[in-house]
Design a protein around this motif. Sequence first.
Motif, PDB file in Angstrom:
ATOM      1  N   ILE A  17      18.171  69.601  37.592  1.00 18.32           N
ATOM      2  CA  ILE A  17      18.265  68.698  38.746  1.00 18.32           C
ATOM      3  C   ILE A  17      16.891  68.546  39.390  1.00 18.32           C
ATOM      4  CG2 ILE A  17      19.212  68.426  41.079  1.00 18.32           C
ATOM      5  CD1 ILE A  17      21.794  69.812  39.998  1.00 18.32           C
ATOM      6  N   ALA A  18      16.185  69.657  39.588  1.00 13.29           N
ATOM      7  CA  ALA A  18      14.854  69.609  40.217  1.00 13.29           C
ATOM      8  C   ALA A  18      13.879  68.776  39.391  1.00 13.29           C
ATOM      9  CB  ALA A  18      14.319  71.027  40.408  1.00 13.29           C
ATOM     10  N   GLU A  19      13.884  68.973  38.096  1.00 12.41           N
ATOM     11  CA  GLU A  19      12.983  68.200  37.226  1.00 12.41           C
ATOM     12  C   GLU A  19      13.331  66.714  37.252  1.00 12.41           C
ATOM     13  OE1 GLU A  19      13.404  70.349  33.562  1.00 12.41           O
ATOM     14  OE2 GLU A  19      11.885  71.844  34.150  1.00 12.41           O
ATOM     15  N   PHE A  20      14.618  66.399  37.320  1.00 18.04           N
ATOM     16  CA  PHE A  20      15.074  65.012  37.404  1.00 18.04           C
ATOM     17  C   PHE A  20      14.611  64.385  38.723  1.00 18.04           C
ATOM     18  CE2 PHE A  20      18.351  61.827  38.457  1.00 18.04           C
ATOM     19  CZ  PHE A  20      18.376  61.068  37.296  1.00 18.04           C
ATOM     20  N   ILE A  21      14.738  65.128  39.827  1.00 17.60           N
ATOM     21  CA  ILE A  21      14.300  64.632  41.129  1.00 17.60           C
ATOM     22  C   ILE A  21      12.797  64.337  41.099  1.00 17.60           C
ATOM     23  CG2 ILE A  21      13.917  65.296  43.554  1.00 17.60           C
ATOM     24  CD1 ILE A  21      16.683  66.749  43.371  1.00 17.60           C
ATOM     25  N   ALA A  22      12.010  65.269  40.559  1.00 14.45           N
ATOM     26  CA  ALA A  22      10.560  65.063  40.483  1.00 14.45           C
ATOM     27  C   ALA A  22      10.237  63.832  39.638  1.00 14.45           C
ATOM     28  CB  ALA A  22       9.874  66.309  39.926  1.00 14.45           C
ATOM     29  N   GLU A  23      10.929  63.689  38.522  1.00 16.68           N
ATOM     30  CA  GLU A  23      10.707  62.526  37.644  1.00 16.68           C
ATOM     31  C   GLU A  23      11.026  61.222  38.363  1.00 16.68           C
ATOM     32  OE1 GLU A  23      13.119  60.555  33.942  1.00 16.68           O
ATOM     33  OE2 GLU A  23      12.875  62.731  33.899  1.00 16.68           O
ATOM     34  N   LYS A  24      12.148  61.183  39.066  1.00 17.64           N
ATOM     35  CA  LYS A  24      12.549  59.957  39.768  1.00 17.64           C
ATOM     36  C   LYS A  24      11.602  59.645  40.923  1.00 17.64           C
ATOM     37  CE  LYS A  24      15.702  58.976  36.978  1.00 17.64           C
ATOM     38  NZ  LYS A  24      15.487  57.836  36.079  1.00 17.64           N
ATOM     39  N   LEU A  25      11.092  60.672  41.597  1.00  9.82           N
ATOM     40  CA  LEU A  25      10.102  60.434  42.649  1.00  9.82           C
ATOM     41  C   LEU A  25       8.843  59.811  42.055  1.00  9.82           C
ATOM     42  CD1 LEU A  25      10.502  63.634  44.845  1.00  9.82           C
ATOM     43  CD2 LEU A  25      11.051  61.281  45.514  1.00  9.82           C
ATOM     44  N   HIS A 118      20.691  67.800  53.495  1.00 12.22           N
ATOM     45  CA  HIS A 118      21.107  68.798  52.517  1.00 12.22           C
ATOM     46  C   HIS A 118      22.226  68.172  51.708  1.00 12.22           C
ATOM     47  CE1 HIS A 118      24.006  71.922  51.149  1.00 12.22           C
ATOM     48  NE2 HIS A 118      22.892  72.347  50.580  1.00 12.22           N
ATOM     49  N   ARG A 119      22.163  68.327  50.407  1.00 15.56           N
ATOM     50  CA  ARG A 119      23.178  67.750  49.530  1.00 15.56           C
ATOM     51  C   ARG A 119      23.654  68.807  48.536  1.00 15.56           C
ATOM     52  NH1 ARG A 119      24.217  62.236  48.542  1.00 15.56           N
ATOM     53  NH2 ARG A 119      23.371  62.119  50.628  1.00 15.56           N
ATOM     54  N   VAL A 120      24.946  68.811  48.286  1.00 16.44           N
ATOM     55  CA  VAL A 120      25.537  69.682  47.271  1.00 16.44           C
ATOM     56  C   VAL A 120      25.809  68.829  46.039  1.00 16.44           C
ATOM     57  CG1 VAL A 120      27.513  71.123  46.651  1.00 16.44           C
ATOM     58  CG2 VAL A 120      26.612  71.201  48.979  1.00 16.44           C
ATOM     59  N   PHE A 121      25.294  69.278  44.899  1.00 23.43           N
ATOM     60  CA  PHE A 121      25.526  68.602  43.633  1.00 23.43           C
ATOM     61  C   PHE A 121      26.328  69.505  42.715  1.00 23.43           C
ATOM     62  CE2 PHE A 121      21.277  66.792  44.844  1.00 23.43           C
ATOM     63  CZ  PHE A 121      21.738  65.513  45.144  1.00 23.43           C
ATOM     64  N   PHE A 122      27.154  68.880  41.877  1.00 22.79           N
ATOM     65  CA  PHE A 122      27.857  69.642  40.861  1.00 22.79           C
ATOM     66  C   PHE A 122      26.850  70.233  39.896  1.00 22.79           C
ATOM     67  CE2 PHE A 122      31.362  66.515  41.789  1.00 22.79           C
ATOM     68  CZ  PHE A 122      32.193  67.438  42.389  1.00 22.79           C
ATOM     69  N   GLY A 123      27.237  71.322  39.254  1.00 19.36           N
ATOM     70  CA  GLY A 123      26.365  71.982  38.291  1.00 19.36           C
ATOM     71  C   GLY A 123      26.829  71.759  36.867  1.00 19.36           C
ATOM     72  N   ALA A 124      26.354  72.625  35.994  1.00 17.92           N
ATOM     73  CA  ALA A 124      26.706  72.580  34.574  1.00 17.92           C
ATOM     74  C   ALA A 124      26.865  74.016  34.089  1.00 17.92           C
ATOM     75  CB  ALA A 124      25.628  71.871  33.770  1.00 17.92           C
ATOM     76  N   LEU A 125      27.693  74.199  33.080  1.00 14.90           N
ATOM     77  CA  LEU A 125      27.875  75.532  32.533  1.00 14.90           C
ATOM     78  C   LEU A 125      27.922  75.468  31.012  1.00 14.90           C
ATOM     79  CD1 LEU A 125      29.787  78.451  33.848  1.00 14.90           C
ATOM     80  CD2 LEU A 125      30.264  77.783  31.517  1.00 14.90           C
ATOM     81  N   ASP A 126      26.989  76.171  30.415  1.00 14.72           N
ATOM     82  CA  ASP A 126      26.935  76.356  28.967  1.00 14.72           C
ATOM     83  C   ASP A 126      27.240  77.827  28.722  1.00 14.72           C
ATOM     84  OD1 ASP A 126      26.292  76.848  26.327  1.00 14.72           O
ATOM     85  OD2 ASP A 126      24.301  75.942  26.425  1.00 14.72           O
ATOM     86  N   PRO A 127      28.426  78.160  28.190  1.00 18.54           N
ATOM     87  CA  PRO A 127      28.806  79.566  28.020  1.00 18.54           C
ATOM     88  C   PRO A 127      27.798  80.377  27.209  1.00 18.54           C
ATOM     89  CG  PRO A 127      30.676  78.143  27.568  1.00 18.54           C
ATOM     90  CD  PRO A 127      29.481  77.259  27.738  1.00 18.54           C
ATOM     91  N   GLY A 128      27.068  79.725  26.323  1.00 19.82           N
ATOM     92  CA  GLY A 128      26.086  80.428  25.512  1.00 19.82           C
ATOM     93  C   GLY A 128      24.895  80.927  26.305  1.00 19.82           C
ATOM     94  N   ARG A 129      24.714  80.428  27.513  1.00 21.74           N
ATOM     95  CA  ARG A 129      23.573  80.832  28.346  1.00 21.74           C
ATOM     96  C   ARG A 129      23.961  81.857  29.401  1.00 21.74           C
ATOM     97  NH1 ARG A 129      19.807  75.866  29.775  1.00 21.74           N
ATOM     98  NH2 ARG A 129      18.360  77.581  29.848  1.00 21.74           N
ATOM     99  N   LEU A 130      25.237  82.189  29.507  1.00 20.38           N
ATOM    100  CA  LEU A 130      25.696  83.083  30.570  1.00 20.38           C
ATOM    101  C   LEU A 130      25.235  84.520  30.359  1.00 20.38           C
ATOM    102  CD1 LEU A 130      29.387  81.919  31.083  1.00 20.38           C
ATOM    103  CD2 LEU A 130      27.379  81.329  32.445  1.00 20.38           C
ATOM    104  N   GLY A 131      25.016  85.189  31.484  1.00 15.42           N
ATOM    105  CA  GLY A 131      24.726  86.614  31.462  1.00 15.42           C
ATOM    106  C   GLY A 131      26.022  87.393  31.275  1.00 15.42           C
ATOM    107  N   LEU A 132      25.889  88.678  31.088  1.00 14.24           N
ATOM    108  CA  LEU A 132      27.039  89.538  30.806  1.00 14.24           C
ATOM    109  C   LEU A 132      28.127  89.425  31.868  1.00 14.24           C
ATOM    110  CD1 LEU A 132      28.424  91.730  29.121  1.00 14.24           C
ATOM    111  CD2 LEU A 132      27.148  93.422  30.462  1.00 14.24           C
TER     112      LEU A 132
END
Length: 172
Positions: A17-25, A118-132
């Motif tokens: 999200i942060a990288e997308f915001i910087a790109e759009k700016l 302040h804005r709340v955005f939905f996230g994403a979840l890739d189970p392969g990246r999760l910690g224990l």
Amino acid sequence: MNVIVVYKSRYGSTRGIAEFIAEKLREHDVQAEARSVDTDPDPGEYDAAVIGSAVYMEHWMKEAAEIVRRNRTVLAERPVWLFSSGPLRLEPGTSPDDPELEPKEIAEFREVIHPRDHRVFFGALDPGRLGLQHRLIRKLPAGRALLPEGDFRDWDEIEAWTGGIARALGAP
């Protein structure tokens, strides 16, 4: 106008999200770069800041909250926008604008640095990246419902919000 987009991400969704915001700016002719709080960026070197964090258990990640607190004087003197990335999806009838979804730190930040929004955005979840810990939660009967797999980020909504930031900064 030189803007820093600071973020703390655990599994990469908030970083995206942060990288997308910087790109759009940058597309609005605003100099912008995304930097992790782990690089200890100095907001005082920028004209404005966008700061975001992944949210867990109704709180920003500690490192993101600390960078705001540590730089509160500088941030209070600049235009600042905050975003949170947390819920994966909501119960029917609720929206990301629901005050119940606002992380606990945001009220403090409103008083101390006076962010423009302040804005709340939905996230994403890739189970392969999760910690224990989060992998174990997903093994529980209710865990998959609590942590559903998928990318729930609304890029159009994030782009529209970023456009508002660019306009507020006087960009074309």
